[in-house]
Design a protein around this motif. Structure first.
Motif, PDB file in Angstrom:
ATOM      1  N   ALA A  39     -11.997   2.781   0.397  1.00  0.00           N
ATOM      2  CA  ALA A  39     -12.655   3.796   0.959  1.00  0.00           C
ATOM      3  C   ALA A  39     -12.054   4.351   2.186  1.00  0.00           C
ATOM      4  O   ALA A  39     -11.802   5.690   2.230  1.00  0.00           O
ATOM      5  CB  ALA A  39     -13.947   3.363   1.415  1.00  0.00           C
ATOM      6  N   ALA A  40     -11.495   3.728   3.066  1.00  0.00           N
ATOM      7  CA  ALA A  40     -11.024   4.487   4.385  1.00  0.00           C
ATOM      8  C   ALA A  40      -9.570   5.107   3.988  1.00  0.00           C
ATOM      9  O   ALA A  40      -9.191   5.855   4.491  1.00  0.00           O
ATOM     10  CB  ALA A  40     -10.667   2.995   5.295  1.00  0.00           C
ATOM     11  N   LEU A  41      -8.902   4.592   2.932  1.00  0.00           N
ATOM     12  CA  LEU A  41      -7.680   5.189   2.769  1.00  0.00           C
ATOM     13  C   LEU A  41      -7.818   6.348   1.401  1.00  0.00           C
ATOM     14  O   LEU A  41      -6.885   6.960   1.053  1.00  0.00           O
ATOM     15  CB  LEU A  41      -6.627   4.167   2.408  1.00  0.00           C
ATOM     16  N   ASP A  42      -8.987   6.223   0.707  1.00  0.00           N
ATOM     17  CA  ASP A  42      -9.353   7.372  -0.242  1.00  0.00           C
ATOM     18  C   ASP A  42      -8.100   6.972  -1.403  1.00  0.00           C
ATOM     19  O   ASP A  42      -7.417   7.829  -1.787  1.00  0.00           O
ATOM     20  CB  ASP A  42      -9.390   8.595   0.220  1.00  0.00           C
ATOM     21  N   LEU A  43      -7.870   5.696  -1.859  1.00  0.00           N
ATOM     22  CA  LEU A  43      -6.973   5.492  -2.813  1.00  0.00           C
ATOM     23  C   LEU A  43      -7.437   5.685  -3.903  1.00  0.00           C
ATOM     24  O   LEU A  43      -8.827   5.738  -4.594  1.00  0.00           O
ATOM     25  CB  LEU A  43      -6.760   4.019  -2.746  1.00  0.00           C
ATOM     26  N   GLY A  87       0.127  -5.471   4.441  1.00  0.00           N
ATOM     27  CA  GLY A  87       0.080  -5.911   3.348  1.00  0.00           C
ATOM     28  C   GLY A  87      -0.239  -7.450   3.184  1.00  0.00           C
ATOM     29  O   GLY A  87      -0.788  -8.122   2.289  1.00  0.00           O
ATOM     30  N   ILE A 124       1.013  -1.189   0.156  1.00  0.00           N
ATOM     31  CA  ILE A 124      -0.155   0.043  -0.039  1.00  0.00           C
ATOM     32  C   ILE A 124       0.724   1.448  -0.066  1.00  0.00           C
ATOM     33  O   ILE A 124       1.954   1.483   0.576  1.00  0.00           O
ATOM     34  CB  ILE A 124      -0.892   0.155   0.902  1.00  0.00           C
ATOM     35  N   LEU A 136     -18.879   0.816  -3.304  1.00  0.00           N
ATOM     36  CA  LEU A 136     -18.399   2.293  -3.013  1.00  0.00           C
ATOM     37  C   LEU A 136     -19.178   3.363  -3.523  1.00  0.00           C
ATOM     38  O   LEU A 136     -19.635   3.227  -4.728  1.00  0.00           O
ATOM     39  CB  LEU A 136     -16.947   2.318  -3.346  1.00  0.00           C
ATOM     40  N   ALA A 142     -12.617  -3.282  -0.804  1.00  0.00           N
ATOM     41  CA  ALA A 142     -13.550  -1.855  -0.749  1.00  0.00           C
ATOM     42  C   ALA A 142     -13.260  -1.168   0.549  1.00  0.00           C
ATOM     43  O   ALA A 142     -13.220   0.130   0.394  1.00  0.00           O
ATOM     44  CB  ALA A 142     -14.852  -2.499  -0.743  1.00  0.00           C
ATOM     45  N   PRO A 143     -13.368  -1.656   1.604  1.00  0.00           N
ATOM     46  CA  PRO A 143     -13.141  -1.077   2.811  1.00  0.00           C
ATOM     47  C   PRO A 143     -11.869  -0.203   2.989  1.00  0.00           C
ATOM     48  O   PRO A 143     -11.508   0.780   3.468  1.00  0.00           O
ATOM     49  CB  PRO A 143     -13.053  -2.116   4.115  1.00  0.00           C
ATOM     50  N   LEU A 144     -10.807  -0.746   2.281  1.00  0.00           N
ATOM     51  CA  LEU A 144      -9.165  -0.387   2.107  1.00  0.00           C
ATOM     52  C   LEU A 144      -9.381   0.949   1.252  1.00  0.00           C
ATOM     53  O   LEU A 144      -8.931   1.903   1.573  1.00  0.00           O
ATOM     54  CB  LEU A 144      -8.457  -1.588   1.768  1.00  0.00           C
ATOM     55  N   VAL A 152     -14.670  -7.464  -2.663  1.00  0.00           N
ATOM     56  CA  VAL A 152     -15.046  -7.335  -1.065  1.00  0.00           C
ATOM     57  C   VAL A 152     -13.914  -7.104  -0.100  1.00  0.00           C
ATOM     58  O   VAL A 152     -14.351  -5.959   0.798  1.00  0.00           O
ATOM     59  CB  VAL A 152     -15.979  -8.670  -0.865  1.00  0.00           C
ATOM     60  N   ALA A 153     -12.899  -7.527  -0.439  1.00  0.00           N
ATOM     61  CA  ALA A 153     -11.880  -7.345   0.718  1.00  0.00           C
ATOM     62  C   ALA A 153     -11.156  -5.854   0.565  1.00  0.00           C
ATOM     63  O   ALA A 153     -10.894  -5.224   1.337  1.00  0.00           O
ATOM     64  CB  ALA A 153     -10.538  -8.085   0.438  1.00  0.00           C
ATOM     65  N   ILE A 205      -2.695  -9.769   3.647  1.00  0.00           N
ATOM     66  CA  ILE A 205      -4.158  -9.760   3.353  1.00  0.00           C
ATOM     67  C   ILE A 205      -4.663 -11.196   2.962  1.00  0.00           C
ATOM     68  O   ILE A 205      -5.882 -11.589   2.735  1.00  0.00           O
ATOM     69  CB  ILE A 205      -4.838  -8.589   2.444  1.00  0.00           C
TER      70      ILE A 205
END
Lengths: 373, 373
Positions: free
Chosen positions: B306-310, B245, B230, B337, B302-304, B299-300, B247
């Motif tokens: 969104a949360a990190l605004d990648l 990393g 990341i 998202l 998506a939260p990443l 699915v895995a 995951i």
DNA sequence: AGATTTAGTTAGTAACCTTTACTAACCGCT
DNA sequence: AGCGGTTAGTAAAGGTTACTAACTAAATCT
């Protein structure tokens, strides 16, 4: 953060920049150690006594640091003359807009002490009517600022919604705002440096400042919706579009879920929010809602915790509602993650959840203006 | 990264530190712009022509930069005398252990050119037998190093498994390693600076170096298992325990899933891996496996995201297997998202997937030794 | 009392970058 | 040609920063 900042990705480092960094280090060290001698600071920061005397003299002349008497003798040698942070020279104004019906602002000193707090209870018709008048925020800031006994370093504002790089609030549904140039409004009205941040980010900064040991954590703020702030390697994550932490509308899980206000189904907010938790508390059996909400949060957080290798998950919000959530989230995460070999993941509540946004907004100003974390 | 580095969280900044930073900036700028005049570099970096002449002179005397003739005239004024990076003074040795049966090492110059590549095809009995002999790695490095036409800056190694701060490989099941002090082994054998990193991290660095515009991305490496690297705010995320990393063994989804080698069920790796994709390709209908694997990855992630605004999701691995995955992941993410207002999320394959770990390992050395990203 | 230890200051030096002033080399125009 | 204007690069001097060396001040230890 916001307005007066370098845009260049990288810029040359002049000796003066190093000097500023070293001055910041002195302030940070004083905050960590409390009243200290120049010699002790020199050892801690890694410069010579001579240089430290010079740095301290500059800070004293700026009013940031003050003489703090003589140390109690303990061993041979000349007793130390102590210096300490001067709260009078390290004032900020912090503003919390996270609850639109209850806008708050305070004068805060370096110790986190609130010298003067003002609240504007506004009958905001968040559902249908028009939003909060930004003029109220400006008036509130002016009013609080007038009570400050000394010049303030700057004004920190924690607001719901997405804040862009220039300190404008892009969208804040709770406040009824779209593209409100909050930075410019307050800056023009006061002539002071202004820092506008998302409220979750401010809360995260508060948590980071109050427990400087943690360098990799996520703070989940549960309110009307769900937001989070992330610290990785000791730095707050801002994201590519200044929208980091917006996890409220991520679809969680592989089943369908309930419809959300955003138009989709299964968003995290449909499972977890203060209104939902509070309703459950009033009802007969709150356990179910807590369990479901907590587990969904764990489902959403698991990839984040694993990918970023976080060591702490902090929950911020009404403690009486979130307290039962903690073990549920902890269990949910430990089921979904490989156990970490170096100490377990910590799941806990935030340290002072009531004025966390205010304290975070104040911390942001210190961080931006003085480099003090 | 690994061994010879400051441990202190923060240290005083001396003028010499600023100088080093500025020298790095010159190298970075040269890499970005190609052959340039001193005056141009001065404007770009933000120092005066005088200082830039001095900086360039130092870099030339170190052999990192060389004269590059005179610029073609274009307008009034004295024509510029160009300088450019000197590939001869910017050599590294890069090692890729990500495929245990096929260990690779190469001499790489600043342009990414591989001057000499060696491969050790080893019949590794990864399932039952004992693992790879670390001595083979040392021998391989020695052999490649002998072919370098000039002194090298250092040795970068990308390895599977978790690497700690001292460059030891904690656990690497594929290599059959537990607590192998790889940094010390190679460093002792060569006397050169050595940087040991997780292979996904190395690949991430390669991607970051080759497309410097992206500052917030996740690179998902699909191989035997699934790992990721990341980048947030232009920095690689390392994590609290140097295990960012990882995951592969996060439980994905809220249904049960198949059993995994780790003893639990529903891990990302049970849905997505090269062996699984390859088997599906041989079978009649690969679409199903691709769709299921791709959706689970979304699915895995998506939260990443969104949360990190990648802003980018990059897939690395065998292109023929991953290419059909791209649209599946893109669709899965956009379903889960909120659409980003400032340009859509980009999902794509890595730019040179074959030698990505080698290039990344080389880039890591440049980054660590010269501050060149 | 004298040696030792620690805090803090004074004086001088090295490194770094800047400002100012210069030369060198080119263009365009008369 | 010759001159003004422009850009590249260098030289000299000056200010800032932090360092080392050497000092004074004030306490404890022997």
């Amino acid at each position: 953060m916001n307005a007066p900042r370098r845009v260049r990705t990288s810029a040359a480092v002049l000796p003066a920049d190093g000097r500023r960094q070293n001055l910041s280090l002195v302030l940070q060290t004083l905050r960590r150690l409390g009243p200290s001698s120049r010699a002790q600071l020199a050892r801690e920061v890694g410069v010579t006594k001579v240089t430290m005397s010079d740095l301290v003299a500059e800070l004293i002349s700026e009013g940031r640091v003050r003489d703090a008497g003589t140390a109690a003798q303990q061993g041979p040698g000349k007793p130390a003359t102590l210096v300490d942070l001067d709260p009078a020279g390290l004032l900020t104004v912090a503003v919390d807009l996270s609850v639109p019906a209850r806008l708050q602002a305070a004068v805060v000193d370096i110790t986190g002490e609130m010298l003067h707090l003002e609240v504007r209870e506004a009958a905001v018709d968040t559902e249908s009517g028009r939003g909060v008048d930004p003029g109220v925020v400006v008036e509130l800031v002016r009013s609080v600022l007038a009570t400050a006994p000394h010049p303030v370093l700057g004004i920190g504002i924690g607001t719901p919604g997405v804040v862009d790089a220039r300190g404008s609030v892009r969208t804040a549904p709770n406040l009824g705002w779209t593209d409100v140039a909050l930075h410019d409004l307050v800056s023009d009205a006061t002539g002071l440096p202004v820092l506008v941040t998302n409220d979750s980010d401010a809360a995260t900064q508060a948590e980071l400042s109050s427990s400087p040991g943690s360098e990799d954590l996520v703070l989940v703020q549960v309110g009307r919706g769900v937001g989070c702030g992330i610290v990785s390697g000791g730095r707050r994550v801002v994201g590519a579009h200044h929208a980091a932490g917006e996890i409220g509308h991520v679809t969680v899980g592989t089943d369908v879920g309930e419809p959300c206000s955003c138009g989709r189904r299964g968003c995290l907010e449909t499972w977890l929010s203060v209104p939902r938790l509070r309703a459950a508390l009033d009802a007969a059996d709150p356990d179910d809602v807590v369990t479901v909400g907590g587990r969904r949060l764990a489902v959403a957080l698991a990839p984040l915790v694993a990918a970023l290798d976080l060591s702490e998950v902090v929950l911020a919000g009404p403690p009486e509602l979130l307290e039962p959530l903690v073990p549920v989230v902890a269990d949910g995460l430990s089921e979904r993650l490989l156990p970490s070999p170096d100490g377990p993941l910590v799941v806990r509540l935030a340290t002072h959840p009531d004025d966390i946004v205010l304290r975070g907004a104040a911390a942001l100003v210190l961080w931006d203006r003085l480099g003090v974390v």
